[in-house]
Design a protein around this motif. Structure first.
Motif, PDB file in Angstrom:
ATOM      1  N   SER A  85       0.786  -1.231  -0.044  1.00  0.00           N
ATOM      2  CA  SER A  85       0.107  -0.106  -0.168  1.00  0.00           C
ATOM      3  C   SER A  85       0.781   1.220  -0.017  1.00  0.00           C
ATOM      4  CB  SER A  85      -1.014   0.068   1.255  1.00  0.00           C
ATOM      5  OG  SER A  85      -1.626  -0.925   1.511  1.00  0.00           O
ATOM      6  N   MET A  86       1.911   0.954   0.921  1.00  0.00           N
ATOM      7  CA  MET A  86       2.743   2.432   1.083  1.00  0.00           C
ATOM      8  C   MET A  86       3.300   2.752  -0.525  1.00  0.00           C
ATOM      9  SD  MET A  86       2.387   3.742   3.899  1.00  0.00           S
ATOM     10  CE  MET A  86       3.924   4.766   4.416  1.00  0.00           C
ATOM     11  N   ALA A  87       3.808   1.557  -1.260  1.00  0.00           N
ATOM     12  CA  ALA A  87       4.561   1.675  -2.399  1.00  0.00           C
ATOM     13  C   ALA A  87       3.321   2.066  -3.553  1.00  0.00           C
ATOM     14  CB  ALA A  87       5.217   0.564  -3.019  1.00  0.00           C
ATOM     15  N   GLY A  88       2.188   2.303  -3.277  1.00  0.00           N
ATOM     16  CA  GLY A  88       1.186   2.354  -4.291  1.00  0.00           C
ATOM     17  C   GLY A  88       0.806   1.221  -5.133  1.00  0.00           C
ATOM     18  N   ILE A  89       1.237   0.101  -4.740  1.00  0.00           N
ATOM     19  CA  ILE A  89       1.061  -1.376  -5.481  1.00  0.00           C
ATOM     20  C   ILE A  89      -0.323  -1.550  -5.820  1.00  0.00           C
ATOM     21  CG2 ILE A  89       1.363  -3.684  -5.966  1.00  0.00           C
ATOM     22  CD1 ILE A  89       4.295  -3.065  -4.611  1.00  0.00           C
ATOM     23  N   ASP A  90      -0.838  -1.758  -7.146  1.00  0.00           N
ATOM     24  CA  ASP A  90      -2.292  -2.150  -7.222  1.00  0.00           C
ATOM     25  C   ASP A  90      -2.264  -3.653  -6.821  1.00  0.00           C
ATOM     26  OD1 ASP A  90      -4.528  -3.403  -8.375  1.00  0.00           O
ATOM     27  OD2 ASP A  90      -3.772  -2.715 -10.441  1.00  0.00           O
TER      28      ASP A  90
ATOM     29  N   ASP B   3      -2.323  -6.776  -9.012  1.00  0.00           N
ATOM     30  CA  ASP B   3      -1.382  -6.950  -9.679  1.00  0.00           C
ATOM     31  C   ASP B   3      -0.513  -8.163  -8.988  1.00  0.00           C
ATOM     32  OD1 ASP B   3       1.124  -7.018 -11.202  1.00  0.00           O
ATOM     33  OD2 ASP B   3       1.390  -4.774 -11.449  1.00  0.00           O
ATOM     34  N   ALA B   4      -0.768  -9.212  -9.372  1.00  0.00           N
ATOM     35  CA  ALA B   4      -0.157 -10.421  -8.362  1.00  0.00           C
ATOM     36  C   ALA B   4       1.299 -10.296  -8.501  1.00  0.00           C
ATOM     37  CB  ALA B   4      -0.603 -11.745  -8.902  1.00  0.00           C
ATOM     38  N   GLU B   5       2.111  -9.898  -9.861  1.00  0.00           N
ATOM     39  CA  GLU B   5       3.389  -9.885 -10.094  1.00  0.00           C
ATOM     40  C   GLU B   5       4.245  -8.930  -9.194  1.00  0.00           C
ATOM     41  OE1 GLU B   5       5.523  -9.530 -13.893  1.00  0.00           O
ATOM     42  OE2 GLU B   5       3.948 -11.251 -14.472  1.00  0.00           O
ATOM     43  N   ALA B   6       3.506  -7.907  -9.149  1.00  0.00           N
ATOM     44  CA  ALA B   6       4.188  -6.871  -8.388  1.00  0.00           C
ATOM     45  C   ALA B   6       3.911  -6.967  -6.902  1.00  0.00           C
ATOM     46  CB  ALA B   6       3.140  -5.247  -8.701  1.00  0.00           C
ATOM     47  N   VAL B   7       2.840  -7.535  -6.404  1.00  0.00           N
ATOM     48  CA  VAL B   7       2.789  -7.826  -5.039  1.00  0.00           C
ATOM     49  C   VAL B   7       3.712  -8.851  -4.589  1.00  0.00           C
ATOM     50  CG1 VAL B   7       1.177  -8.667  -3.307  1.00  0.00           C
ATOM     51  CG2 VAL B   7       0.131  -7.164  -5.036  1.00  0.00           C
ATOM     52  N   THR B   8       4.091  -9.867  -5.459  1.00  0.00           N
ATOM     53  CA  THR B   8       4.723 -10.916  -5.167  1.00  0.00           C
ATOM     54  C   THR B   8       6.306 -10.448  -5.192  1.00  0.00           C
ATOM     55  OG1 THR B   8       3.579 -12.643  -6.430  1.00  0.00           O
ATOM     56  CG2 THR B   8       5.825 -13.072  -6.094  1.00  0.00           C
ATOM     57  N   ARG B   9       6.643  -9.497  -5.805  1.00  0.00           N
ATOM     58  CA  ARG B   9       8.093  -8.714  -5.837  1.00  0.00           C
ATOM     59  C   ARG B   9       8.135  -8.020  -4.472  1.00  0.00           C
ATOM     60  NH1 ARG B   9       7.792  -7.843 -11.056  1.00  0.00           N
ATOM     61  NH2 ARG B   9       6.867  -5.671 -10.783  1.00  0.00           N
ATOM     62  N   CYS B  10       6.990  -7.325  -4.072  1.00  0.00           N
ATOM     63  CA  CYS B  10       7.078  -6.761  -2.962  1.00  0.00           C
ATOM     64  C   CYS B  10       7.179  -7.836  -1.520  1.00  0.00           C
ATOM     65  CB  CYS B  10       5.838  -5.985  -2.714  1.00  0.00           C
ATOM     66  SG  CYS B  10       5.574  -4.988  -1.185  1.00  0.00           S
TER      67      CYS B  10
ATOM     68  N   THR C 194      10.235  -6.950   0.948  1.00  0.00           N
ATOM     69  CA  THR C 194       9.975  -6.166   1.804  1.00  0.00           C
ATOM     70  C   THR C 194      10.917  -6.678   3.227  1.00  0.00           C
ATOM     71  OG1 THR C 194       7.942  -5.833   1.283  1.00  0.00           O
ATOM     72  CG2 THR C 194       8.303  -5.566   3.417  1.00  0.00           C
ATOM     73  N   LYS C 195      11.625  -5.763   3.912  1.00  0.00           N
ATOM     74  CA  LYS C 195      12.263  -6.305   5.023  1.00  0.00           C
ATOM     75  C   LYS C 195      11.272  -6.203   6.040  1.00  0.00           C
ATOM     76  CE  LYS C 195      16.632  -6.481   3.003  1.00  0.00           C
ATOM     77  NZ  LYS C 195      16.035  -6.902   1.775  1.00  0.00           N
ATOM     78  N   ILE C 196      11.364  -7.269   6.819  1.00  0.00           N
ATOM     79  CA  ILE C 196      10.561  -7.356   8.041  1.00  0.00           C
ATOM     80  C   ILE C 196      11.222  -7.845   9.174  1.00  0.00           C
ATOM     81  CG2 ILE C 196       8.349  -8.158   9.271  1.00  0.00           C
ATOM     82  CD1 ILE C 196       7.411  -9.060   6.039  1.00  0.00           C
ATOM     83  N   VAL C 197      11.371  -6.989  10.289  1.00  0.00           N
ATOM     84  CA  VAL C 197      12.014  -7.126  11.314  1.00  0.00           C
ATOM     85  C   VAL C 197      11.073  -7.134  12.766  1.00  0.00           C
ATOM     86  CG1 VAL C 197      14.197  -6.571  12.913  1.00  0.00           C
ATOM     87  CG2 VAL C 197      14.061  -6.266  10.402  1.00  0.00           C
ATOM     88  N   PHE C 198      11.241  -8.229  13.307  1.00  0.00           N
ATOM     89  CA  PHE C 198      10.358  -8.184  14.770  1.00  0.00           C
ATOM     90  C   PHE C 198      11.310  -7.895  15.946  1.00  0.00           C
ATOM     91  CE2 PHE C 198       7.841 -10.838  12.002  1.00  0.00           C
ATOM     92  CZ  PHE C 198       6.817 -10.733  12.542  1.00  0.00           C
ATOM     93  N   ARG C 199      11.399  -6.698  16.495  1.00  0.00           N
ATOM     94  CA  ARG C 199      12.268  -6.215  17.582  1.00  0.00           C
ATOM     95  C   ARG C 199      11.528  -6.536  19.131  1.00  0.00           C
ATOM     96  NH1 ARG C 199      14.203  -0.343  16.128  1.00  0.00           N
ATOM     97  NH2 ARG C 199      15.171  -1.759  14.230  1.00  0.00           N
ATOM     98  N   ASP C 200      12.354  -6.947  19.754  1.00  0.00           N
ATOM     99  CA  ASP C 200      11.804  -7.082  21.072  1.00  0.00           C
ATOM    100  C   ASP C 200      12.029  -5.697  21.851  1.00  0.00           C
ATOM    101  OD1 ASP C 200      11.545  -9.798  21.408  1.00  0.00           O
ATOM    102  OD2 ASP C 200      13.596 -10.032  21.997  1.00  0.00           O
ATOM    103  N   PRO C 201      10.639  -5.450  22.491  1.00  0.00           N
ATOM    104  CA  PRO C 201      10.418  -4.232  22.999  1.00  0.00           C
ATOM    105  C   PRO C 201      11.492  -3.737  24.172  1.00  0.00           C
ATOM    106  CG  PRO C 201       8.770  -5.596  23.945  1.00  0.00           C
ATOM    107  CD  PRO C 201       9.291  -6.251  22.851  1.00  0.00           C
ATOM    108  N   ARG C 202      11.901  -2.479  24.369  1.00  0.00           N
ATOM    109  CA  ARG C 202      12.883  -2.410  25.514  1.00  0.00           C
ATOM    110  C   ARG C 202      12.028  -2.419  26.772  1.00  0.00           C
ATOM    111  NH1 ARG C 202      14.492   1.739  21.941  1.00  0.00           N
ATOM    112  NH2 ARG C 202      16.216   0.842  20.293  1.00  0.00           N
TER     113      ARG C 202
END
Ligand code: DC
Length: 226
Positions: free
Chosen positions: A49-54, A57-64, A68-76
């Motif tokens: 959504s942030m990248a404005g991807i339709d 568009d399965a190909e564009a979403v798959t590339r996304c 996409t870098k997803i990191v789970f960070r332990d809360p301080r």
């Protein structure tokens, strides 16, 4: 212990069935890792959504999904686990029902699920993993020895989501939430790939009128038989 030998407890179920709360409590009690697979789908939906991807568009979403870098960070401060998407703290943004619906839409694309498969598998580490999602027991960790399917009535699930989202200061109405949740569950349960359903042999627990600590005790008794 080799990581692929680490025990896995899968907890699948529809939105608002109590998966998130129960999975976290059980993982803490067992001292095991936790995989919130829904947060991964939500993060990809958010990034798209942030990248404005339709979203059709399965190909564009798959590339996304692949990039996409997803990191789970332990809360301080002992609070909620932070979810960092492409360097941005998206913890609150991914919890809206709009983002849930986006996640559900992109999750129906088979190539997106393939792109996220190994990332989810990489959470399996000693001493064990509690995996929360829709297809943890049926697709991602088919070899898990303990599988659970949580359910609750649609009304109850909408009430829980309402309280949760209100608690985060979001503006929601119960009737629209009920409609949105039902539409999302319908899509998750009827899609062609990895539909929401109990794994063969899964312990099915209806949490409708059951207190959280009672469900947690039941799951723990099942996960570590005396
Ligand atoms: O668990 P959740 O509400 O955060 O999940 C959001 C959406 O992500 C859900 O409606 C469908 C999708 N999802 C999925 O397809 N497979 C999973 N294992 C987890 C979530």
């Amino acid at each position: 212990m080799h990581n692929s030998d680490a025990p896995v407890l899968t907890i699948d179920g529809p939105s608002g069935s109590g998966k998130g709360t129960i999975s976290r409590a059980v993982a803490t009690a067992l001292g095991w890792h936790l995989l919130d697979s829904g947060a991964i789908y939500r993060s990809v939906g958010y990034a798209a959504s942030m990248a404005g991807i339709d979203l059709s568009d399965a190909e564009a979403v798959t590339r996304c999904a692949e990039t996409t870098k997803i990191v789970f960070r332990d809360p301080r401060d002992g609070g909620e686990t932070r979810v960092i998407v492409n360097g941005h703290d998206a913890t609150d943004d991914i919890r809206t029902e709009t983002c849930g619906a986006t996640a559900s839409a992109i999750a129906a694309i088979p190539e997106v699920r393939t792109a996220l498969f190994e990332k989810q598998r990489s959470f399996r580490k000693a001493p064990g993993l509690v995996a929360d999602g829709r297809d943890m027991g049926t697709v991602v960790f088919t070899d898990a020895t303990r599988k659970i399917f949580l359910t609750a009535s649609a009304d109850e699930r909408a009430h829980r989501r309402y309280k949760q989202l209100k608690g985060k200061g979001l503006s929601v109405t119960l009737s629209s939430l009920l409609r949105e949740i039902q539409a999302r569950d319908e899509r998750d349960a009827t899609r062609k790939v990895a539909p929401l359903k109990p794994a063969t042999g899964a312990l099915i627990i209806d949490t409708t009128a059951v207190a959280v600590d009672v469900v947690v005790a039941r799951v723990l008794a099942y996960a570590r038989p005396a």
